[in-house]
Design an enzyme around this catalytic site. Sequence first.
Site, short mmCIF file in Angstrom:
data_model
loop_
_atom_site.label_atom_id
_atom_site.label_comp_id
_atom_site.label_asym_id
_atom_site.label_seq_id
_atom_site.Cartn_x
_atom_site.Cartn_y
_atom_site.Cartn_z
N ASP A 61 6.44 -3.52 1.45
CA ASP A 61 7.58 -3.55 0.54
C ASP A 61 7.15 -3.68 -0.92
OD1 ASP A 61 6.72 -6.14 0.98
OD2 ASP A 61 8.71 -7.01 1.19
N CYS A 62 6.01 -4.31 -1.18
CA CYS A 62 5.50 -4.39 -2.55
C CYS A 62 5.08 -3.00 -3.02
CB CYS A 62 4.33 -5.36 -2.64
SG CYS A 62 4.76 -7.05 -2.21
#
Length: 713
Positions: A453-454
């Site tokens: 997700d980063c």
Amino acid sequence: MWRLKIAEGGGPWLRTKNNHIGRQVWEFDPSLGTPEEIAEVERAREEFRKNRFEKKHSSDLLMRLQFSMENPLEMDFPIIKLQDHEDVTEEAVMTSLRRAISRISTLQAHDGHWPGDYGGPMFLLPGLNKDGGWGLHIEGTSTMFGTALTYVILRLLGEGSDGGDGAMEKGRNWILDHGSATAITSWGKMWLCVLGVFDWSGINPLPPEMWLLPYFIPVHPGRMWCHCRMVYLPMSYIYGKRFVGPITPTVVSLKTELYNIPYDQIDWNRARNECAKEDLYYPHPLIQDILWASLHKIVEPILMHWPGNKLREKAINTAMQHIHYEDENTRYICIGPVNKVLNMLCCWIEEPNSEAFKLHLPRVSDYLWVAEDGMKMQGYNGSQLWDTAFTVQAIISTNLSEEFGPTLKKAHEFVKNTQVLEDCPGDLNSWYRHISKGAWPFSTADHGWPISDCTAEGLKAALLLSKISPEIVGYQIDGRKLYDAVNVILSLMNQDGGFATYELTRSYAWLEVCRIEAYRLVWAIFNPTETLADVVIDYPYVECTSAAIQALTSFKKLYPGHRREEIDNCIAKSAHFIEKIQQSDGSWYGSWGICFTYGIWFGVKGLVAAGRTYESSSCIRKACNFLLSKQLASGGWGESYLSCQDKVYTNLEGNKTHAVNTGWAMLALIDAEQEAMGVFNRNCMSSYSAYRNIFPIWALGEFRSRALCRKNN
């Protein structure tokens, strides 16, 4: 006076990939500060101390004081306060947005990121509760884990057994009244063994021989979630060595202070499975207790004597090789604070004067944060990239990019400088690592661990910035680096379409076909912690899956010819996964924020990005109905951390609203075209101090550009 230093390093014992960009370290300078400034800091500390049981989180006042001097702001915008009968006008929203973005711009560091407190877990550096004990996290009630370790820490720091204005006596009484230190959790038992106030025979085995097993074994450490794997790796080395530190007079005294009976009369075999009820969030299943007893009574005696000790020696050496690999590839920051200090201890055990130990020492500061509530150890070395990517998206949502070009330009440089540009060296499979070239980390490039997700949020921010004139925000990131980011995202999709955090969910197909909860049950058998759930395997999450969908959807609009079939297939499978894991009441459980409001924001946003609408998707309609059913009379939302541990939506005490929960709910409803914070492992909360700045701006920005403008038109 304390001073926050940004992107600074130097000397022979600090290594870096990008000139320390993103590094945030507090340093004490006794000559710094005017009498007035020092007095202001002391007032902030005293105010926190007086209200510490009611307001447990810091407001980062020391950092804000420093930045107010470095980045002074003359505010020309009035404070907007609307009465219940007043309409929300575009002018009111724009004034509030300009005021908020002007203020948040002053909190930006010179390297482009937004520093902030990422504390919360109390077992790192804790604070006192009213009952005399200490909890697992800032909001939590007292536990044996938090209380016993904190009591020991204070004694090691020189506090007398009856010092601290009565705090030490109250803490000791709490320990003894709740079963004594034999009832501490397994992680606590390990640390007390190292100190010499707990016997190694009183801890369940942590055999390093696990690292010698063939990878096809389902319980091989390489199949564990990387945070779990990287904690039990050094623990197994220390256990294999049965290391005990120097026995000082304080240690001797602690042997009597921590227990209800004489130390030499403690039944260590019974102590192996003792755990205070206050700590027992995740009880061991019977099969696990049988496994531990078998290892303890049969296997360990063999491995402790010849010829079994030859295998033990090989296992210890193998574990140490993996520890060094982790250290080298994170520039001695390590994946998190727990394995950071454990790895450092292992290097000292191996050789106290080693280069590895010396390289560890300056990186301890990367985890320490100072605010008006004192010094704490953060849950990571910061949340630099994560917060910056969100802040960029929030500011751009307001359509005020030209006005705040300098802020976005600095953030753009930080995003570009924080992307991971190469894979770790060697055979990644033998080190149980995933590819990382093109990924974005949670914090800094020097940390370097890739996260799904980063990477997605970093890519989303980079793509949004690429649409703005380079005269305003600087030149866009090289297209090949965007391709690398997409490659990382695609490589992290599991067979069922879900995305975990750092790596693929490493299991067999016969396990992956099970429903998620059944799958968790299988692996829960091997969860050795008592206080944390879902720590053994890297499970797929709605947040990570949604972020991947959003990033890939944004990418294919700008680069429609690049791996289009793979991207479309990924989006379709991931959207189906999100629909499949929605709960019957319309909610999604948020694993990395509090909690259902956070999960629903991601769930709705992912489905909308995949092409679903309120009209076409029953999942989106159910999610909106759930959110609206939780809206408070004041119009906002306020969700308690208790939602995370109890898995039932729970309002904040007194039905108070919270700006961050309200922001998430608004963003979900706006995405669904309907008018209208942090946690890990279900039971341990983290403080995302930047969220209170980011999400109100984002929600108002989307409200203004999508809902309000649509209404006016």
